[in-house]
Design a protein around this motif. Structure first.
Motif, PDB file in Angstrom:
ATOM      1  N   GLN A  57     -49.405  31.595  -0.732  1.00 36.88           N
ATOM      2  CA  GLN A  57     -48.529  30.355  -1.033  1.00 36.88           C
ATOM      3  C   GLN A  57     -47.303  30.552  -1.746  1.00 36.88           C
ATOM      4  O   GLN A  57     -46.504  29.938  -1.572  1.00 36.88           O
ATOM      5  CB  GLN A  57     -49.884  29.436  -1.866  1.00 36.88           C
ATOM      6  CG  GLN A  57     -50.803  29.088  -1.269  1.00 36.88           C
ATOM      7  CD  GLN A  57     -52.045  28.125  -2.172  1.00 36.88           C
ATOM      8  OE1 GLN A  57     -52.063  28.388  -3.350  1.00 36.88           O
ATOM      9  NE2 GLN A  57     -52.711  27.525  -1.564  1.00 36.88           N
ATOM     10  N   MET A  58     -47.615  31.317  -2.636  1.00 33.91           N
ATOM     11  CA  MET A  58     -46.126  31.958  -3.207  1.00 33.91           C
ATOM     12  C   MET A  58     -45.181  32.450  -2.389  1.00 33.91           C
ATOM     13  O   MET A  58     -43.798  32.068  -2.518  1.00 33.91           O
ATOM     14  CB  MET A  58     -46.540  33.057  -4.411  1.00 33.91           C
ATOM     15  CG  MET A  58     -47.474  32.401  -5.573  1.00 33.91           C
ATOM     16  SD  MET A  58     -47.898  33.525  -6.565  1.00 33.91           S
ATOM     17  CE  MET A  58     -46.431  34.264  -7.165  1.00 33.91           C
ATOM     18  N   PHE A  59     -45.679  33.422  -1.614  1.00 38.38           N
ATOM     19  CA  PHE A  59     -44.680  33.878  -0.508  1.00 38.38           C
ATOM     20  C   PHE A  59     -43.873  32.704   0.358  1.00 38.38           C
ATOM     21  O   PHE A  59     -42.915  32.663   0.408  1.00 38.38           O
ATOM     22  CB  PHE A  59     -45.397  34.970   0.347  1.00 38.38           C
ATOM     23  CG  PHE A  59     -44.539  35.565   1.496  1.00 38.38           C
ATOM     24  CD1 PHE A  59     -43.414  36.111   1.207  1.00 38.38           C
ATOM     25  CD2 PHE A  59     -44.667  35.160   2.775  1.00 38.38           C
ATOM     26  CE1 PHE A  59     -42.655  36.824   2.369  1.00 38.38           C
ATOM     27  CE2 PHE A  59     -43.921  35.389   3.985  1.00 38.38           C
ATOM     28  CZ  PHE A  59     -43.046  36.496   3.542  1.00 38.38           C
ATOM     29  N   ALA A  66     -59.329  35.050  -2.647  1.00 40.14           N
ATOM     30  CA  ALA A  66     -58.657  33.930  -3.447  1.00 40.14           C
ATOM     31  C   ALA A  66     -57.146  34.516  -3.745  1.00 40.14           C
ATOM     32  O   ALA A  66     -56.199  33.555  -3.803  1.00 40.14           O
ATOM     33  CB  ALA A  66     -59.267  33.421  -4.525  1.00 40.14           C
ATOM     34  N   GLY A  67     -57.158  35.729  -4.030  1.00 45.99           N
ATOM     35  CA  GLY A  67     -55.773  36.386  -4.550  1.00 45.99           C
ATOM     36  C   GLY A  67     -54.845  36.386  -3.204  1.00 45.99           C
ATOM     37  O   GLY A  67     -53.560  36.064  -3.432  1.00 45.99           O
ATOM     38  N   SER A 114     -60.343  46.414  -3.781  1.00 47.88           N
ATOM     39  CA  SER A 114     -60.515  45.060  -4.418  1.00 47.88           C
ATOM     40  C   SER A 114     -61.544  44.370  -3.742  1.00 47.88           C
ATOM     41  O   SER A 114     -62.384  43.670  -3.954  1.00 47.88           O
ATOM     42  CB  SER A 114     -59.129  44.407  -4.564  1.00 47.88           C
ATOM     43  OG  SER A 114     -59.300  43.087  -4.928  1.00 47.88           O
ATOM     44  N   PHE A 115     -61.225  44.319  -2.240  1.00 49.42           N
ATOM     45  CA  PHE A 115     -62.289  43.637  -1.270  1.00 49.42           C
ATOM     46  C   PHE A 115     -63.667  43.865  -1.456  1.00 49.42           C
ATOM     47  O   PHE A 115     -64.557  43.259  -1.592  1.00 49.42           O
ATOM     48  CB  PHE A 115     -61.680  43.744   0.071  1.00 49.42           C
ATOM     49  CG  PHE A 115     -62.463  42.641   0.990  1.00 49.42           C
ATOM     50  CD1 PHE A 115     -61.774  41.429   1.220  1.00 49.42           C
ATOM     51  CD2 PHE A 115     -63.147  43.071   1.686  1.00 49.42           C
ATOM     52  CE1 PHE A 115     -62.781  40.428   1.923  1.00 49.42           C
ATOM     53  CE2 PHE A 115     -63.983  42.401   2.756  1.00 49.42           C
ATOM     54  CZ  PHE A 115     -63.708  41.013   2.951  1.00 49.42           C
ATOM     55  N   ALA A 116     -63.759  45.537  -1.599  1.00 50.00           N
ATOM     56  CA  ALA A 116     -65.027  46.138  -1.633  1.00 50.00           C
ATOM     57  C   ALA A 116     -65.770  45.697  -2.862  1.00 50.00           C
ATOM     58  O   ALA A 116     -67.044  45.261  -3.237  1.00 50.00           O
ATOM     59  CB  ALA A 116     -64.993  47.533  -1.572  1.00 50.00           C
ATOM     60  N   MET A 117     -64.950  45.241  -4.120  1.00 48.15           N
ATOM     61  CA  MET A 117     -65.501  45.079  -5.381  1.00 48.15           C
ATOM     62  C   MET A 117     -65.957  43.571  -5.644  1.00 48.15           C
ATOM     63  O   MET A 117     -66.869  43.393  -6.277  1.00 48.15           O
ATOM     64  CB  MET A 117     -64.568  45.557  -6.413  1.00 48.15           C
ATOM     65  CG  MET A 117     -64.549  46.964  -6.542  1.00 48.15           C
ATOM     66  SD  MET A 117     -63.197  47.589  -7.737  1.00 48.15           S
ATOM     67  CE  MET A 117     -64.013  47.062  -9.314  1.00 48.15           C
ATOM     68  N   ASP A 118     -64.998  42.813  -4.920  1.00 50.13           N
ATOM     69  CA  ASP A 118     -65.137  41.541  -5.192  1.00 50.13           C
ATOM     70  C   ASP A 118     -64.335  40.507  -3.886  1.00 50.13           C
ATOM     71  O   ASP A 118     -63.244  40.389  -4.018  1.00 50.13           O
ATOM     72  CB  ASP A 118     -64.787  40.703  -6.658  1.00 50.13           C
ATOM     73  CG  ASP A 118     -65.084  39.341  -6.970  1.00 50.13           C
ATOM     74  OD1 ASP A 118     -65.345  38.680  -5.768  1.00 50.13           O
ATOM     75  OD2 ASP A 118     -65.308  39.029  -7.995  1.00 50.13           O
ATOM     76  N   ARG A 119     -65.349  40.345  -2.944  1.00 44.05           N
ATOM     77  CA  ARG A 119     -64.532  39.607  -1.697  1.00 44.05           C
ATOM     78  C   ARG A 119     -63.878  38.427  -2.174  1.00 44.05           C
ATOM     79  O   ARG A 119     -62.801  38.166  -1.629  1.00 44.05           O
ATOM     80  CB  ARG A 119     -65.496  39.339  -0.626  1.00 44.05           C
ATOM     81  CG  ARG A 119     -66.161  40.818  -0.030  1.00 44.05           C
ATOM     82  CD  ARG A 119     -66.828  40.494   1.118  1.00 44.05           C
ATOM     83  NE  ARG A 119     -67.410  41.765   1.660  1.00 44.05           N
ATOM     84  CZ  ARG A 119     -67.923  41.850   2.644  1.00 44.05           C
ATOM     85  NH1 ARG A 119     -68.433  41.080   3.553  1.00 44.05           N
ATOM     86  NH2 ARG A 119     -68.477  43.184   3.028  1.00 44.05           N
ATOM     87  N   GLN A 120     -64.722  37.453  -2.925  1.00 40.69           N
ATOM     88  CA  GLN A 120     -64.210  36.083  -3.137  1.00 40.69           C
ATOM     89  C   GLN A 120     -62.829  36.076  -3.891  1.00 40.69           C
ATOM     90  O   GLN A 120     -61.830  35.635  -3.562  1.00 40.69           O
ATOM     91  CB  GLN A 120     -65.251  35.144  -3.988  1.00 40.69           C
ATOM     92  CG  GLN A 120     -66.605  35.284  -3.599  1.00 40.69           C
ATOM     93  CD  GLN A 120     -66.672  34.631  -1.929  1.00 40.69           C
ATOM     94  OE1 GLN A 120     -66.204  35.587  -1.144  1.00 40.69           O
ATOM     95  NE2 GLN A 120     -67.250  34.066  -1.510  1.00 40.69           N
ATOM     96  N   LYS A 121     -62.798  36.961  -5.138  1.00 40.69           N
ATOM     97  CA  LYS A 121     -61.479  37.080  -5.822  1.00 40.69           C
ATOM     98  C   LYS A 121     -60.238  37.678  -5.003  1.00 40.69           C
ATOM     99  O   LYS A 121     -59.186  37.231  -5.143  1.00 40.69           O
ATOM    100  CB  LYS A 121     -61.611  37.872  -7.240  1.00 40.69           C
ATOM    101  CG  LYS A 121     -62.479  36.983  -8.269  1.00 40.69           C
ATOM    102  CD  LYS A 121     -62.527  38.169  -9.313  1.00 40.69           C
ATOM    103  CE  LYS A 121     -63.349  37.410 -10.349  1.00 40.69           C
ATOM    104  NZ  LYS A 121     -63.270  38.051 -11.712  1.00 40.69           N
TER     105      LYS A 121
END
Length: 160
Positions: A36-38, A29-30, A19-26
């Motif tokens: 935050q949820m944790f 953010a995830g 996921s990091f390789a595909m889209d670092r920003q998302k």
């Protein structure tokens, strides 16, 4: 650490790297949103875990075996069904509670009834359900799920 834990952690790391390789920003953010949820769930989770641990410590295994064990009969099912119906505990917290009950001598059938009513019956949330579903639908849903939970517990008892 168990083999399952190693497998799950490895898969999570691989998928996170992908996921990091595909889209670092998302991905970042995830991870931030997940943190935050944790952090919001951590304190209530620890509080309930501490309370349950203290209660399981104070109640002797003999009492748990007597009231919730295989020989408890209908009383064990009734206790589990009522407590599960009126308790408002998130699912992820209920699993350690169930494990603790089993370790203390509760039967699988009774714990199954407790877990099922905990997930399917909501006495505490009934007013909210009535508001959105209507009185008749909410009551029928809860009553049917209450009896279904007992049937599921009995089925677990027969199987195990």
């Amino acid at each position: 650490m168990s083999n399952n834990a190693i497998i799950f952690i490895s898969v999570a790391l691989i998928l996170s790297a992908l996921s990091f390789a595909m889209d670092r920003q998302k991905t970042i953010a995830g991870f931030k949103r997940g943190w935050q949820m944790f952090s919001r769930m951590l304190l209530p989770f620890l509080n309930i875990l501490i309370i349950v641990s203290v209660v399981l410590y104070l109640i002797s295994p003999d009492d748990i075996q007597h009231y919730l064990g295989a020989g408890s009969g209908l009383l064990g099912f009734a206790i589990a069904a009522v407590v599960g119906s009126i308790t408002l505990i998130p699912a992820f917290i209920s699993y350690p509670i169930a494990a603790g009950l089993l370790q203390q001598g509760a039967s699988y059938a009774v714990v199954g009834t407790f877990m099922t009513t905990l997930m399917m019956v909501g006495v505490v949330t009934l007013p909210l359900e009535i508001k959105y579903l209507g009185r008749q639908a909410a009551v029928i849903r809860n009553v049917l799920n209450f009896f279904a939970a007992i049937a599921i517990g009995l089925l677990i008892g027969v199987i195990l």
